[in-house]
Design a protein around this motif. Structure first.
Motif, PDB file in Angstrom:
ATOM      1  N   LYS A 163      -4.221   6.303  -0.789  1.00 57.95           N
ATOM      2  CA  LYS A 163      -3.705   5.174  -0.688  1.00 57.95           C
ATOM      3  C   LYS A 163      -4.524   3.886  -1.378  1.00 57.95           C
ATOM      4  N   LYS A 173      -2.988   0.290  -3.594  1.00 61.59           N
ATOM      5  CA  LYS A 173      -2.408  -1.191  -3.255  1.00 61.59           C
ATOM      6  C   LYS A 173      -1.294  -1.563  -4.421  1.00 61.59           C
ATOM      7  N   GLU A 202       0.900  -1.546  -0.400  1.00 56.27           N
ATOM      8  CA  GLU A 202       0.105   0.364   0.001  1.00 56.27           C
ATOM      9  C   GLU A 202       0.899   1.264   0.390  1.00 56.27           C
TER      10      GLU A 202
END
Lengths: 285, 221, 380
Positions: free
Chosen positions: C193, C195, C20
């Motif tokens: 955020k 990933k 992340e």
């Protein structure tokens, strides 16, 4: 191009079109033919749909006969009369949009350099005067500023011929054409001079009247573009249809222009390019 | 219910509004909170209005774009109020009841009686901080004004800890390639040139943060 | 060039470990391109796109992208990528707003030329006086260019859609361009955020001879295309070629459905789709709707959400099925013309239940309260 690629598999000779067979047996791939050899080999252009007496068609034939490396040449065209003939040419040809030819050629050349770092792949732009000097001028000039390794050839018939004879930037001052009903108000654009200022290593003006000279200049332009930088050729190719002269008078038109001083064969070469050509001549000996 | 703090920062281009917002959001994330940050600006020019929005929440944040209902409004330059260099007029538009306004100015601004009354009705608190002065005195450069504003925020509301801010400042200037805009990158280089070493830069900026957190003062409405 | 290991797309997309990171939309574009094994990227500045292509330039400097330059205008850039793609390499570019319209003539040409180009569009207002602020109006113009159109809602979508776009675009039976749209500022400049997979793995290279049309490299037989060029319309063949080719480009987009299903898990995403009131939209309007739905829930109003990820090809069957039992369908949009509403109305059988709006344009965000108002109205 690997020559095995276009060889006909055994048993298929009879069903392949005659012109394809001719290309394989008597075509110019890998032969290093030039203008002098016309009539002795199968030309890359198979017929063409252009008008009788078309100066542009003649220029195209001479260009195609002068390619130093036809088996590894890709021609980028543009919208206009010449685009009608290119689908009948036996080298790969891209016709994308009106005016974007030098941008397409830029991307093509750079990508081919990535894919074939050890092989020569010539990218030659062949487009009309409207495509080159009007609608596509920014992209033409920027390809020169960026020093792209491409050859730009303008087929200059001094009008938008494919759309019915409108004035272009290359028409002569005072020429009465469609969209210039009272005559053109400004002079023919001095693109060869612009090309020199924009960084072309080799610039030429010629016409099919000087066929051998044209052939040599095409060859020079392509060889220099490979190694030194962008090159520009302007081929005066009169249009009988829109300038309303007989189809057998095309050469006479050019002669008239030579006589009245409005057309002249010119050549400009940078010292670096000149040295490069001399090196090639040296290598031949 | 999610615990949310919505912060609107208004300033002028070149003052570090966007960088300040990024540092704050990074700090919030470092502490395990959810946070997003986004700037709004017009042409990338110094002294043009620039805003940035930080959302801090205990839950995932979906909402995007400018913050219309801030809990805290940070005014980086008096011109935001006095010259209306702001995307929202008046500057406290949308402030939530009991919200805070933090203004960078050496002295109270000539805010109209009407506006002050409205702020009072909203039970808003107004704070002043000499952020630019603190930046010059402590940090040795006005470019640290944004850090002083961040300090003032911490002095008013503990939205994040000093440690988290320190982490975020390190993250921002400590080598990792940060991207806000071309012009911000140019200002970064100026900033870095002011300090011999990055560690010194971080230390001085943290001093600015701490000093400003002590020197922010409430203005009685 | 930097050495990266090639990873099978399926594995890279679904099995590779993910880390992340907290970065902006522009930075996500960089991270996706870094792993996409891109040969050539060509750039031209326009806010809010510029940062992303600065960063792709950094990838070139770092050795992740083989060739990169700034072209002279959006029109030129979108033509330069044509040349590169025709020569058989993987190409990436990005633009947005006025830039997209400046380059517009190229887009139907990309599709017609069957080029698997991937272009990121960072949307921006098109109005006069000049605006740089978010607005999805340009998407209305792009709908019928023949491209596959994906619309990212937020950070994670940018990463996944961009990487997957290359693989979908390059399938031989698809082989048409993919536009990955993201709302300017709201998505491009928002730090969020996301990933991402390890940088040491990249997609397999583009295979030029997977193209359904000849590569322009003079490594295949240069044939005479025809006796008359298509543009002449001098015989039935040229007419038939044009008509069938238009259908073929559309059919290519249709054939992409199964790959979009495979890689993106479908053309739509849905939540609580059996509710009487449904919100159907795409992009940032989905995010704002999420907030509005949470607010409605506190008032005891049950609202479902359908996020359209792929706008071309359009999820007609999916929408028809989802809309069948809904009593009201709200379509919030970040543009004045309501193109998404038009699209939905054109496929939903009883389209009187489609509520066009709220619409926000000119650069402002859409307050969730505006959507909530619409939800409340639908309960009356």
């Amino acid at each position: 191009m690997n020559k095995n690629l276009f060889k006909i598999s055994p048993g298929y000779e009879e069903i392949m079109p005659a012109e394809y067979l001719d290309l394989i047996n008597d075509g110019p791939y890998g032969k290093n033919y030039g203008v002098d050899d016309l009539g002795t080999f199968k030309e890359l252009l198979e017929e063409h749909p252009l008008c009788a007496g078309c100066g542009l068609a003649l220029s195209m034939r001479l260009i195609l006969a002068s390619l130093p490396n036809p088996e590894d040449t890709i021609i980028v065209g543009s919208t206009g009369c010449s685009a009608l003939a290119f689908p009948q040419v036996a080298v790969q040809n891209i016709h994308s949009l009106f005016g974007n030819q030098n941008a397409v050629a830029t991307g093509l050349k750079r990508a081919l350099k990535l894919r074939f770092p050890d092989k020569i792949k010539d990218v030659v732009v062949v487009a009309g005067d409207g495509a080159t000097v009007d609608i596509g001028l920014d992209m033409v000039m920027h390809s020169w500023f960026r020093k792209e390794n491409i050859t730009t050839i303008m087929l200059d018939n001094e009008a938008y011929a494919n759309t019915g004879g409108q004035e272009s930037g290359m028409s002569q001052e005072k020429a009465v054409l469609n969209m210039a009903p009272t005559g053109k108000k400004f002079p023919k654009i001095a693109l060869p001079e612009v090309a020199q200022a924009a960084g072309c290593a080799y610039v030429g003006e010629v016409s099919p009247l000087q066929a051998k000279r044209l052939g040599k200049m095409v060859r020079n332009a392509i060889l220099i573009a490979r190694e030194i930088g962008p090159t520009y050729l302007q081929l005066y190719s009169p249009c009988p249809t829109n300038y309303k002269f007989k189809s057998n008078e095309t050469m006479q038109k050019i002669k008239d222009r030579v006589k009245d001083g409005t057309f002249k064969v010119k050549e400009y070469i940078t010292p670096e390019a000149e040295q490069f050509l001399a090196g090639i001549e040296e290598g031949k000996k | 219910m999610a615990e949310k703090t919505w912060i609107r920062m208004s300033g002028l281009g070149g003052q570090g509004v966007i960088t300040c917002a990024h540092i704050l959001a990074t700090a919030a994330n470092q502490e395990g909170k959810e946070s997003t940050v986004n700037p709004f600006f017009g042409a990338e020019k110094r002294l043009a209005p620039a805003e940035s929005y930080v959302r801090i929440s205990s839950e995932v944040i979906h909402e995007r774009g400018e913050i219309l209902k801030p809990d805290i409004i940070m005014i980086f330059h008096p011109h935001v109020i006095t010259l209306g260099k702001c995307y929202t007029m008046p500057f406290y538009e949308g402030l939530q009841p009991g919200g805070n306004v933090i203004i960078n100015s050496d002295q109270p601004l000539a805010i109209s009686k009407e506006d002050l009354e409205k702020l009072n009705q909203m039970q808003a608190k107004v704070f002043y901080v000499s952020a630019t002065q603190i930046a010059s005195e402590v940090g040795g450069t006005e470019l640290s004004t944004n850090m002083a504003m961040l300090g003032a925020l911490l002095g008013v509301a503990k939205v994040v800890s000093f440690d988290a801010v320190k982490f975020a400042v390190q993250d921002r200037f400590g080598g990792k390639n940060f991207v806000a805009s071309g012009s911000t990158a140019a200002l970064d280089d100026v900033m870095k040139s002011k300090f011999a070493k990055v560690t010194q830069l971080i230390e001085k900026n943290m001093n600015v943060v701490e000093e400003a957190s002590k020197r922010v003062e409430e203005y009685q409405l | 060039m930097i050495e990266q290991k090639v990873m099978d797309p399926q594995q890279l997309f679904f099995e590779a470990e993910r880390q992340e990171v907290f970065i902006t939309g522009s930075e996500i574009v960089k991270e996706a391109v870094k792993r996409a094994n891109v040969d050539i990227a060509i750039s031209y500045p326009i806010t809010p796109q510029s940062e992303s292509m600065h960063l792709v330039g950094d990838l070139y400097a770092e050795g992740y992208v083989k060739e990169y330059f700034r072209g002279e205008s959006e029109f030129a850039v979108m033509s330069e990528v044509i040349g590169a793609a025709m020569a058989g390499v993987r190409v990436f570019t990005a633009t947005g707003g006025q830039g997209a319209l400046r380059a517009f003539e190229n887009f139907p040409n990309w599709s017609g030329s069957r080029l698997p180009l991937v272009c990121a569009f960072m949307t921006r207002g098109l109005n006069a006086p000049l605006s740089i602020q978010p607005d999805t109006l340009e998407m209305a113009f792009m709908l019928d260019t023949g491209m596959i159109i994906l619309h990212a809602e937020a950070a994670q979508d940018i990463y996944d859609m961009l990487l997957k776009a290359f693989i979908i675009a390059e399938k031989t039976d698809v082989h048409i361009p993919v536009g990955v749209f993201m709302d300017g500022f709201f998505v491009t400049h928002t730090r969020d955020k996301v990933k991402i997979t390890p940088a040491e793995f990249k997609l397999p290279p583009y295979e030029p001879y997977s193209s359904p049309i000849p590569v322009m490299d003079m490594e295949n037989v240069p044939f005479r295309h025809m006796r008359d060029p298509f543009v002449m319309k001098s015989n039935f063949i040229s007419y038939a070629a044009h008509a069938s080719w238009q259908q073929e480009v559309l059919a290519a987009a249709e054939r992409s459905r199964r790959y979009i299903q495979q890689y993106l898990g479908g053309l739509v995403e849905k939540e609580n789709e059996n509710a009487d009131i449904l919100i159907i939209t795409s992009g940032t309007a989905v995010s704002q709707s999420q907030e509005a739905i949470a607010m409605a829930q506190q008032e005891g109003i049950d609202v479902g959400l359908v996020k359209i990820k792929c706008i071309r090809p359009f999820p007609t069957a999916e929408i028809q099925q989802l809309a069948a039992n809904a009593k009201a369908i709200i379509v919030p949009e970040f543009n004045r013309v309501g193109w998404m509403c038009r699209e939905l109305k054109s496929v939903i059988e009883d389209n009187t239940k489609v509520v066009g709006g709220p619409r926000v344009f000119g650069g402002m965000t859409m307050p969730p309260e505006m959507i909530l108002d619409e939800i409340r109205r639908c309960t009356q």
